[in-house]
Scaffold this motif. Structure first.
Motif, PDB file in Angstrom:
ATOM      1  N   TRP A 255       0.837  -1.200   0.000  1.00 46.64           N
ATOM      2  CA  TRP A 255       0.000   0.000   0.000  1.00 46.64           C
ATOM      3  C   TRP A 255       0.875   1.256   0.000  1.00 46.64           C
ATOM      4  N   ALA A 256       1.937   1.260   0.803  1.00 45.96           N
ATOM      5  CA  ALA A 256       2.824   2.422   0.869  1.00 45.96           C
ATOM      6  C   ALA A 256       3.499   2.665  -0.479  1.00 45.96           C
ATOM      7  N   ILE A 257       3.879   1.607  -1.169  1.00 44.60           N
ATOM      8  CA  ILE A 257       4.467   1.750  -2.507  1.00 44.60           C
ATOM      9  C   ILE A 257       3.461   2.409  -3.447  1.00 44.60           C
ATOM     10  N   HIS A 258       2.239   1.919  -3.426  1.00 45.00           N
ATOM     11  CA  HIS A 258       1.189   2.464  -4.291  1.00 45.00           C
ATOM     12  C   HIS A 258       0.908   3.923  -3.958  1.00 45.00           C
ATOM     13  N   TYR A 259       0.923   4.256  -2.670  1.00 46.04           N
ATOM     14  CA  TYR A 259       0.637   5.638  -2.250  1.00 46.04           C
ATOM     15  C   TYR A 259       1.745   6.585  -2.697  1.00 46.04           C
ATOM     16  N   THR A 260       2.991   6.196  -2.498  1.00 44.34           N
ATOM     17  CA  THR A 260       4.102   7.117  -2.740  1.00 44.34           C
ATOM     18  C   THR A 260       4.488   7.237  -4.212  1.00 44.34           C
ATOM     19  N   LYS A 261       4.212   6.219  -5.005  1.00 46.45           N
ATOM     20  CA  LYS A 261       4.728   6.173  -6.374  1.00 46.45           C
ATOM     21  C   LYS A 261       4.349   7.373  -7.232  1.00 46.45           C
ATOM     22  N   PRO A 262       3.097   7.829  -7.240  1.00 42.77           N
ATOM     23  CA  PRO A 262       2.731   8.917  -8.159  1.00 42.77           C
ATOM     24  C   PRO A 262       3.101  10.311  -7.669  1.00 42.77           C
ATOM     25  N   ILE A 263       3.620  10.439  -6.451  1.00 46.88           N
ATOM     26  CA  ILE A 263       3.899  11.758  -5.893  1.00 46.88           C
ATOM     27  C   ILE A 263       5.222  12.282  -6.441  1.00 46.88           C
ATOM     28  N   PRO A 264       5.251  13.463  -7.042  1.00 47.78           N
ATOM     29  CA  PRO A 264       6.509  14.020  -7.561  1.00 47.78           C
ATOM     30  C   PRO A 264       7.551  14.166  -6.456  1.00 47.78           C
ATOM     31  N   ASP A 265       8.814  14.047  -6.843  1.00 45.67           N
ATOM     32  CA  ASP A 265       9.889  14.026  -5.854  1.00 45.67           C
ATOM     33  C   ASP A 265       9.919  15.281  -4.986  1.00 45.67           C
ATOM     34  N   ASP A 266       9.717  16.449  -5.607  1.00 47.47           N
ATOM     35  CA  ASP A 266       9.795  17.674  -4.807  1.00 47.47           C
ATOM     36  C   ASP A 266       8.659  17.734  -3.788  1.00 47.47           C
ATOM     37  N   GLN A 267       7.468  17.306  -4.194  1.00 44.97           N
ATOM     38  CA  GLN A 267       6.349  17.271  -3.256  1.00 44.97           C
ATOM     39  C   GLN A 267       6.603  16.238  -2.166  1.00 44.97           C
ATOM     40  N   TRP A 268       7.135  15.083  -2.538  1.00 42.41           N
ATOM     41  CA  TRP A 268       7.390  14.022  -1.575  1.00 42.41           C
ATOM     42  C   TRP A 268       8.434  14.452  -0.543  1.00 42.41           C
ATOM     43  N   GLN A 269       9.482  15.114  -0.976  1.00 48.96           N
ATOM     44  CA  GLN A 269      10.499  15.566  -0.033  1.00 48.96           C
ATOM     45  C   GLN A 269       9.929  16.568   0.958  1.00 48.96           C
ATOM     46  N   ARG A 270       9.007  17.391   0.511  1.00 52.33           N
ATOM     47  CA  ARG A 270       8.357  18.320   1.436  1.00 52.33           C
ATOM     48  C   ARG A 270       7.466  17.555   2.415  1.00 52.33           C
ATOM     49  N   MET A 271       6.806  16.520   1.944  1.00 53.72           N
ATOM     50  CA  MET A 271       5.974  15.699   2.818  1.00 53.72           C
ATOM     51  C   MET A 271       6.809  14.988   3.874  1.00 53.72           C
ATOM     52  N   LEU A 272       8.052  14.660   3.535  1.00 50.10           N
ATOM     53  CA  LEU A 272       8.929  13.973   4.474  1.00 50.10           C
ATOM     54  C   LEU A 272       9.378  14.866   5.630  1.00 50.10           C
ATOM     55  N   LEU A 273       9.045  16.146   5.563  1.00 50.26           N
ATOM     56  CA  LEU A 273       9.296  17.012   6.720  1.00 50.26           C
ATOM     57  C   LEU A 273       8.419  16.619   7.904  1.00 50.26           C
ATOM     58  N   VAL A 274       7.316  15.915   7.626  1.00 52.60           N
ATOM     59  CA  VAL A 274       6.447  15.402   8.688  1.00 52.60           C
ATOM     60  C   VAL A 274       7.022  14.065   9.151  1.00 52.60           C
ATOM     61  N   GLU A 275       7.130  13.895  10.440  1.00 53.68           N
ATOM     62  CA  GLU A 275       7.802  12.726  11.023  1.00 53.68           C
ATOM     63  C   GLU A 275       7.256  11.417  10.450  1.00 53.68           C
ATOM     64  N   GLN A 276       8.178  10.569   9.984  1.00 54.82           N
ATOM     65  CA  GLN A 276       7.762   9.283   9.402  1.00 54.82           C
ATOM     66  C   GLN A 276       8.394   8.090  10.092  1.00 54.82           C
ATOM     67  N   GLY A 277       8.956   8.325  11.297  1.00 61.13           N
ATOM     68  CA  GLY A 277       9.498   7.211  12.059  1.00 61.13           C
ATOM     69  C   GLY A 277      10.567   6.453  11.304  1.00 61.13           C
ATOM     70  N   GLY A 278      10.502   5.142  11.379  1.00 59.43           N
ATOM     71  CA  GLY A 278      11.506   4.282  10.755  1.00 59.43           C
ATOM     72  C   GLY A 278      10.992   3.604   9.501  1.00 59.43           C
ATOM     73  N   MET A 279      10.239   4.323   8.665  1.00 50.40           N
ATOM     74  CA  MET A 279       9.729   3.707   7.443  1.00 50.40           C
ATOM     75  C   MET A 279      10.863   3.180   6.569  1.00 50.40           C
ATOM     76  N   ALA A 280      11.970   3.899   6.501  1.00 50.78           N
ATOM     77  CA  ALA A 280      13.100   3.397   5.713  1.00 50.78           C
ATOM     78  C   ALA A 280      13.640   2.115   6.326  1.00 50.78           C
ATOM     79  N   GLU A 281      13.836   2.126   7.636  1.00 48.88           N
ATOM     80  CA  GLU A 281      14.397   0.953   8.311  1.00 48.88           C
ATOM     81  C   GLU A 281      13.512  -0.281   8.129  1.00 48.88           C
ATOM     82  N   VAL A 282      12.202  -0.142   8.391  1.00 46.12           N
ATOM     83  CA  VAL A 282      11.339  -1.313   8.313  1.00 46.12           C
ATOM     84  C   VAL A 282      11.228  -1.815   6.882  1.00 46.12           C
ATOM     85  N   SER A 283      11.324  -0.921   5.906  1.00 48.64           N
ATOM     86  CA  SER A 283      11.285  -1.350   4.506  1.00 48.64           C
ATOM     87  C   SER A 283      12.540  -2.139   4.163  1.00 48.64           C
TER      88      SER A 283
END
Length: 235
Positions: A137-165
């Motif tokens: 689901w996370a792959i499907h959600y993030t895929k269409p988001i442009p990189d610049d928009q996504w990087q701005r969204m990552l300013l909101v705390e996302q915990g260890g999403m990278a680690e668990v992936s």
């Protein structure tokens, strides 16, 4: 003793409500209160991790079984597209629109990690299946988001999403989960470290240390030398 004091029906309550299922359980309070925007991160995440680690530490079949029962309850709340949460996906719509929302991916990570721990430490195959579907689901959600928009969204705390992936990639060998780990690379935090720049002052520790742990794990499972450099510079 504390783990046994919390009934699974109460832990699963807001997941069931979110999935449109009936629940007569008394809601939990504190971080899990029905009006709290981080609800689910303890009940479906930390709690499962605690059960898994307690079982691994003690061999107590009863705590493993309690964790297994909760995994089965939560699996019934998982949506056909793989989403699992104690709040609706509209929270992620708010994140995408840069509206005020309290860290939905932070909570998503905790739930994924709890399920992955139940697989790694307690051998629960259903928990692994749930974690994979959550990642899909996370792959499907993030895929269409442009990189610049996504990087701005990552300013909101996302915990260890990278680690668990990356952890999920290590367990399954599926490259799409490695790529999901890379997707959660927050350039604002990691690029200065990659370039030997100390720009850590005034950054919130609980938000940003998990990004470094994610980089360290990315190095371990993907042999990414840039990530090793980032982690070395941070520590």
């Amino acid at each position: 003793d504390y783990l046994f004091q919390l009934p699974n029906d109460r832990l699963a309550h807001m997941f069931r409500v979110t999935a449109g299922q009936p629940s007569t359980a008394e809601p939990l309070g504190g971080w899990e209160a029905p009006e709290g925007e981080l609800r689910g991160h303890f009940a479906g995440g930390h709690y499962l991790s605690a059960c898994a680690l307690m079982y691994a530490s003690t061999g107590d079949d009863k705590i493993r079984d309690k964790g297994n029962d909760l995994v089965a309850m939560l699996a019934k709340c998982q949506q056909p597209d793989g989403y699992l949460g104690a709040y609706p996906t509209s929270f992620y719509d708010r994140l995408r629109r840069f509206e005020n929302v309290w860290a939905p991916f932070y909570t998503y990570h905790k739930i994924m990690a709890g399920h992955l721990d139940m697989y790694v430490h307690a051998g629960n195959e259903q928990a692994l299946h749930t974690a994979e579907r959550m990642a899909d689901w996370a792959i499907h959600y993030t895929k269409p988001i442009p990189d610049d928009q996504w990087q701005r969204m990552l300013l909101v705390e996302q915990g260890g999403m990278a680690e668990v992936s990356f952890n999920l990639y290590a367990v399954t060998g599926k490259q799409k989960y490695r790529d999901l780990g890379y997707r959660f690379e927050h350039h604002k935090m990691l690029d200065p470290l990659a370039n030997d720049i100390d720009d850590l002052d005034d950054n919130h520790a609980n938000t940003n240390i998990p990004k470094i742990i994610g980089a360290a794990r990315g190095h371990e499972v993907a042999d990414d030398q840039r990530y090793r450099h980032i982690a070395d510079n941070f520590y």
